[in-house]
Design a protein around this motif. Structure first.
Motif, mmCIF file in Angstrom:
data_model
loop_
_atom_site.group_PDB
_atom_site.id
_atom_site.type_symbol
_atom_site.label_atom_id
_atom_site.label_comp_id
_atom_site.label_asym_id
_atom_site.label_seq_id
_atom_site.Cartn_x
_atom_site.Cartn_y
_atom_site.Cartn_z
ATOM 1 N N ASN A 123 -1.951 -0.944 -9.170
ATOM 2 C CA ASN A 123 -1.918 0.033 -10.259
ATOM 3 C C ASN A 123 -2.343 1.420 -9.798
ATOM 4 O O ASN A 123 -1.809 2.429 -10.238
ATOM 5 C CB ASN A 123 -2.808 -0.417 -11.426
ATOM 6 C CG ASN A 123 -2.191 -1.600 -12.158
ATOM 7 O OD1 ASN A 123 -0.979 -1.827 -12.067
ATOM 8 N ND2 ASN A 123 -3.010 -2.358 -12.865
ATOM 9 N N TYR A 124 -3.328 1.456 -8.883
ATOM 10 C CA TYR A 124 -3.784 2.760 -8.393
ATOM 11 C C TYR A 124 -2.650 3.479 -7.659
ATOM 12 O O TYR A 124 -2.366 4.654 -7.916
ATOM 13 C CB TYR A 124 -4.994 2.598 -7.458
ATOM 14 C CG TYR A 124 -5.512 3.929 -6.975
ATOM 15 C CD1 TYR A 124 -6.458 4.637 -7.715
ATOM 16 C CD2 TYR A 124 -5.030 4.506 -5.797
ATOM 17 C CE1 TYR A 124 -6.909 5.877 -7.296
ATOM 18 C CE2 TYR A 124 -5.472 5.744 -5.372
ATOM 19 C CZ TYR A 124 -6.418 6.424 -6.117
ATOM 20 O OH TYR A 124 -6.845 7.660 -5.708
ATOM 21 N N ILE A 125 -2.005 2.763 -6.749
ATOM 22 C CA ILE A 125 -0.919 3.390 -5.974
ATOM 23 C C ILE A 125 0.256 3.739 -6.896
ATOM 24 O O ILE A 125 0.864 4.798 -6.782
ATOM 25 C CB ILE A 125 -0.474 2.465 -4.811
ATOM 26 C CG1 ILE A 125 -1.628 2.317 -3.810
ATOM 27 C CG2 ILE A 125 0.770 3.015 -4.113
ATOM 28 C CD1 ILE A 125 -1.359 1.409 -2.643
ATOM 29 N N LEU A 137 -1.925 7.526 -7.684
ATOM 30 C CA LEU A 137 -1.597 8.276 -6.456
ATOM 31 C C LEU A 137 -0.343 9.128 -6.685
ATOM 32 O O LEU A 137 0.721 8.598 -7.006
ATOM 33 C CB LEU A 137 -1.360 7.281 -5.301
ATOM 34 C CG LEU A 137 -1.147 7.902 -3.923
ATOM 35 C CD1 LEU A 137 -2.444 8.456 -3.362
ATOM 36 C CD2 LEU A 137 -0.575 6.862 -2.951
ATOM 37 N N PRO A 138 -0.457 10.443 -6.515
ATOM 38 C CA PRO A 138 0.726 11.285 -6.725
ATOM 39 C C PRO A 138 1.844 10.971 -5.718
ATOM 40 O O PRO A 138 1.555 10.694 -4.549
ATOM 41 C CB PRO A 138 0.192 12.710 -6.511
ATOM 42 C CG PRO A 138 -1.284 12.600 -6.591
ATOM 43 C CD PRO A 138 -1.641 11.227 -6.142
ATOM 44 N N ALA A 139 3.061 11.010 -6.187
ATOM 45 C CA ALA A 139 4.196 10.745 -5.293
ATOM 46 C C ALA A 139 4.224 11.804 -4.182
ATOM 47 O O ALA A 139 3.907 12.971 -4.432
ATOM 48 C CB ALA A 139 5.493 10.769 -6.083
ATOM 49 N N GLY A 140 4.574 11.391 -2.981
ATOM 50 C CA GLY A 140 4.663 12.332 -1.862
ATOM 51 C C GLY A 140 3.337 12.679 -1.220
ATOM 52 O O GLY A 140 3.278 13.580 -0.378
ATOM 53 N N SER A 141 2.267 11.974 -1.613
ATOM 54 C CA SER A 141 0.936 12.272 -1.047
ATOM 55 C C SER A 141 0.869 11.899 0.439
ATOM 56 O O SER A 141 1.583 11.005 0.893
ATOM 57 C CB SER A 141 -0.138 11.456 -1.757
ATOM 58 O OG SER A 141 -0.144 11.710 -3.115
ATOM 59 N N ALA A 142 -0.036 12.571 1.131
ATOM 60 C CA ALA A 142 -0.299 12.194 2.527
ATOM 61 C C ALA A 142 -1.334 11.080 2.514
ATOM 62 O O ALA A 142 -2.337 11.163 1.801
ATOM 63 C CB ALA A 142 -0.826 13.390 3.299
ATOM 64 N N VAL A 143 -1.069 10.040 3.288
ATOM 65 C CA VAL A 143 -1.979 8.885 3.341
ATOM 66 C C VAL A 143 -2.277 8.568 4.802
ATOM 67 O O VAL A 143 -1.350 8.503 5.621
ATOM 68 C CB VAL A 143 -1.356 7.648 2.646
ATOM 69 C CG1 VAL A 143 -2.270 6.434 2.759
ATOM 70 C CG2 VAL A 143 -1.036 7.934 1.186
ATOM 71 N N ALA A 156 2.105 -4.315 5.772
ATOM 72 C CA ALA A 156 3.541 -4.117 5.518
ATOM 73 C C ALA A 156 3.811 -3.925 4.020
ATOM 74 O O ALA A 156 4.580 -3.039 3.632
ATOM 75 C CB ALA A 156 4.320 -5.314 6.047
ATOM 76 N N ALA A 157 3.166 -4.744 3.191
ATOM 77 C CA ALA A 157 3.412 -4.663 1.746
ATOM 78 C C ALA A 157 2.938 -3.328 1.171
ATOM 79 O O ALA A 157 3.636 -2.690 0.375
ATOM 80 C CB ALA A 157 2.729 -5.829 1.036
ATOM 81 N N VAL A 158 1.740 -2.906 1.590
ATOM 82 C CA VAL A 158 1.201 -1.643 1.062
ATOM 83 C C VAL A 158 2.011 -0.453 1.589
ATOM 84 O O VAL A 158 2.314 0.481 0.834
ATOM 85 C CB VAL A 158 -0.308 -1.495 1.398
ATOM 86 C CG1 VAL A 158 -0.833 -0.133 0.981
ATOM 87 C CG2 VAL A 158 -1.107 -2.581 0.706
ATOM 88 N N VAL A 159 2.383 -0.511 2.875
ATOM 89 C CA VAL A 159 3.185 0.575 3.447
ATOM 90 C C VAL A 159 4.528 0.673 2.711
ATOM 91 O O VAL A 159 5.010 1.766 2.412
ATOM 92 C CB VAL A 159 3.385 0.358 4.979
ATOM 93 C CG1 VAL A 159 4.477 1.258 5.530
ATOM 94 C CG2 VAL A 159 2.079 0.634 5.711
ATOM 95 N N PHE A 211 5.733 3.994 0.897
ATOM 96 C CA PHE A 211 7.019 4.615 1.239
ATOM 97 C C PHE A 211 7.903 4.762 -0.005
ATOM 98 O O PHE A 211 8.622 5.751 -0.149
ATOM 99 C CB PHE A 211 7.748 3.804 2.311
ATOM 100 C CG PHE A 211 7.381 4.171 3.726
ATOM 101 C CD1 PHE A 211 7.013 5.479 4.064
ATOM 102 C CD2 PHE A 211 7.421 3.228 4.746
ATOM 103 C CE1 PHE A 211 6.685 5.813 5.371
ATOM 104 C CE2 PHE A 211 7.100 3.561 6.058
ATOM 105 C CZ PHE A 211 6.728 4.861 6.356
ATOM 106 N N GLU A 212 7.818 3.760 -0.882
ATOM 107 C CA GLU A 212 8.613 3.848 -2.122
ATOM 108 C C GLU A 212 8.174 5.034 -2.982
ATOM 109 O O GLU A 212 8.955 5.554 -3.777
ATOM 110 C CB GLU A 212 8.480 2.543 -2.921
ATOM 111 C CG GLU A 212 9.361 1.426 -2.372
ATOM 112 C CD GLU A 212 9.087 0.068 -3.000
ATOM 113 O OE1 GLU A 212 9.771 -0.890 -2.604
ATOM 114 O OE2 GLU A 212 8.188 -0.037 -3.856
ATOM 115 N N LYS A 213 6.900 5.420 -2.806
ATOM 116 C CA LYS A 213 6.403 6.582 -3.542
ATOM 117 C C LYS A 213 6.567 7.868 -2.724
ATOM 118 O O LYS A 213 5.954 8.894 -3.033
ATOM 119 C CB LYS A 213 4.929 6.381 -3.892
ATOM 120 C CG LYS A 213 4.731 5.300 -4.942
ATOM 121 C CD LYS A 213 3.573 5.578 -5.852
ATOM 122 C CE LYS A 213 3.830 6.728 -6.792
ATOM 123 N NZ LYS A 213 2.750 6.997 -7.728
#
Lengths: 222, 287
Positions: free
Chosen positions: B47-49, B53-59, B78-81, B85-87
């Protein structure tokens, strides 16, 4: 070497660095001082990085030296393993050097990558996997309802194990929320004091270093 | 010697080991597809991501694990990445452990679907191994350009033609999240002290199951936005992001192995009570 050079000067340097780092981290005086501190702080961090990188090289050399000595001693049981370590270390270093010479990243050098992926990775994973047998055997032998605390441990272990699996949810849907509760409440209550204790321990270690009471980092006493 | 002579050739432990191998191997070869419930911890991270988390953020993603921990941590990473990436997040990968560069290459090859369509330098960058442990983490927070001269492949960090995303990314404040995937405990503390406390950057933990309890206090104290622990969390996250990966595949094996261990715990207790209930034979030759 005199005691002053061997012990007192390093102690003073360490104490000074600790005091400076504490100041950099916790205090703000004004923008100029802060900027000066930040530059010095960055320099200290960079030194730590350089020292760690050099320590890795020293470690590599030390391993090589240790195993060469083992071969020299002609330790029958050890000699094969020492030879393997030496050969592998030399091969990996040579491949890394070749990668640098070719102008590509070490980790993308095909032979280096092959050795790591198909030799080191399975061996390391296999070593870790063996743990499952120890854990299974240990849980079979030790999780016994000998007394009330053991019964409590047994119940918690069963809930967490079932909560961690899909099978648990098939038996009773409450296992997962119950596992989460155990994680969030009793577990946190137990770990927080441990974490705080470590924190206090570090503060005391820092204070001991500042006043020169802690000397173990300098190696053996002479 | 006497002990060795008495040792049974195929005792209870060996039965357990054999059954354990079967219960792990068979579900991996022939997956059953047991249903997986989503825990609140994993849901919070998702839910946080997804929502905060704003789209296009640097992580920043720190890959701090060795081969032994790969089975548990790589599916999480892999799942979180994939979700990040989808965001359209810009990911800066780094490793503060020597294995990192190889681990990153393996992640890229096993999760090629996740990296598909993403361009190196524009969508993600790998800084390689940065020596120095906590000081290195601190140094990265202050300035990436001041810490690392080139990425893992030798491209200069300031070569914005090759690494255009690094133009606006340098210090902790440029990041909206740090994702630490670690097989150790200390790594999380480094980031709590050097990134959260000093710069207030949200942290997300990806840890081994055994490490989970020790880092939970950080999450409860809101020093991290959440954590994923072990294969279970990886499988849950794979369900949430719709990726059938290693986490899900291994869940059946984990379920059957745990069930087997539970059965043996029960057998152990039955044997324990049965032997305890037996009257002790009277000792001969004593008063």
């Amino acid at each position: 070497m005199s005691v002053v050079v061997r012990r007192t000067i390093p102690q003073i340097i360490v104490a000074l660095v600790i005091v400076l780092m504490v100041v950099f981290y916790f205090f703000y005086i004004n923008a100029d001082v802060s900027k000066g501190f930040t530059t010095a702080d960055k320099a200290l961090s960079d030194w730590a990085i350089v020292i760690t990188a050099i320590a890795a090289i020293v470690g590599g050399i030390d391993i090589l030296r240790y195993h060469v000595n083992q071969i020299r001693k002609r330790e029958k049981r050890q000699i094969v393993f020492s030879c393997v370590v030496i050969v592998m270390e030399i091969v990996m270093v040579l491949l890394a050097c070749y990668a640098l010479y070719s102008g590509i990243a070490i980790t993308t050098q095909p032979n280096f990558q092959w050795l790591y992926t198909y030799l080191y990775a399975p061996a390391d994973a296999a070593m870790y996997s063996i743990l499952v047998f120890y854990i299974a055997s240990a849980s079979y032998r030790t999780f016994r309802a000998r007394n009330p605390p053991a019964v409590l441990l047994l119940i918690v272990a069963i809930i967490v194990m079932l909560g961690n699996t899909s099978l648990g949810a098939m038996i009773w849907e409450g296992f997962l929320p119950l596992r989460d509760w155990i994680y969030n409440v009793p577990n946190t209550a137990a770990f927080r004091p441990i974490t705080m204790g470590i924190g206090f321990g570090l503060i005391i270690l820092g204070l001991r270093l500042i006043i020169g009471k802690e000397t173990t980092w300098m190696g053996r006493r002479e | 010697m006497a002990k060795e002579e008495k040792r049974k050739p195929f005792g209870m432990a060996h039965v357990l080991y054999t059954l354990l191998i079967i219960s792990v191997a068979l579900p991996l070869l022939y997956p059953v597809g047991l249903p997986i419930g989503i825990s609140s911890t994993t849901k919070d991270v998702y839910n946080y991501i997804e929502n905060t988390l704003p789209a296009g953020s640097a992580v920043l993603v720190d890959l701090y694990y060795e081969m032994a921990a790969r089975a548990e941590l790589e599916p999480q990473a892999a799942a979180v990445v994939k979700h990040l990436f989808e965001k359209n997040c810009k990911l800066v990968f780094v490793s503060t452990v020597t294995y990192g560069p190889i681990v990153f290459e393996l992640l890229k090859s096993t999760a090629s679907d996740v990296f598909a369509g993403k361009e190196y330098g524009r969508d993600y960058v790998f800084l390689g191994y940065v020596a120095g442990n906590e000081p290195a983490v601190r140094s990265l927070a202050e300035s990436i350009r001041g810490t690392v001269a080139a990425d893992n492949y030798g491209n200069s960090i300031t070569d914005y033609n090759k690494l255009p995303m690094m133009r606006n990314i340098d210090k902790a404040e440029d990041f909206k999240l740090v994702f630490i995937v670690s097989s150790g405990t200390d790594t999380f503390g480094w980031y709590v002290r050097q990134w959260y406390t000093a710069h207030n950057i949200p942290l997300l933990f990806g840890a081994l199951s055994v490490i989970g309890p020790s880092i939970k206090p950080y999450v409860d104290a809101k020093q991290a936005i959440g954590m994923l622990t072990g294969q279970r969390s990886a499988a849950e996250y794979e369900v949430l992001v719709g990726r059938k990966g290693l986490g899900l595949a291994a869940m059946d094996a984990q379920s059957f192995a745990h069930a087997l261990i539970l059965i043996f715990i029960i057998i152990g207790n039955v044997v324990f009570f049965a032997t305890r209930a037996k009257p002790k034979p009277k000792e001969v030759g004593k008063k």
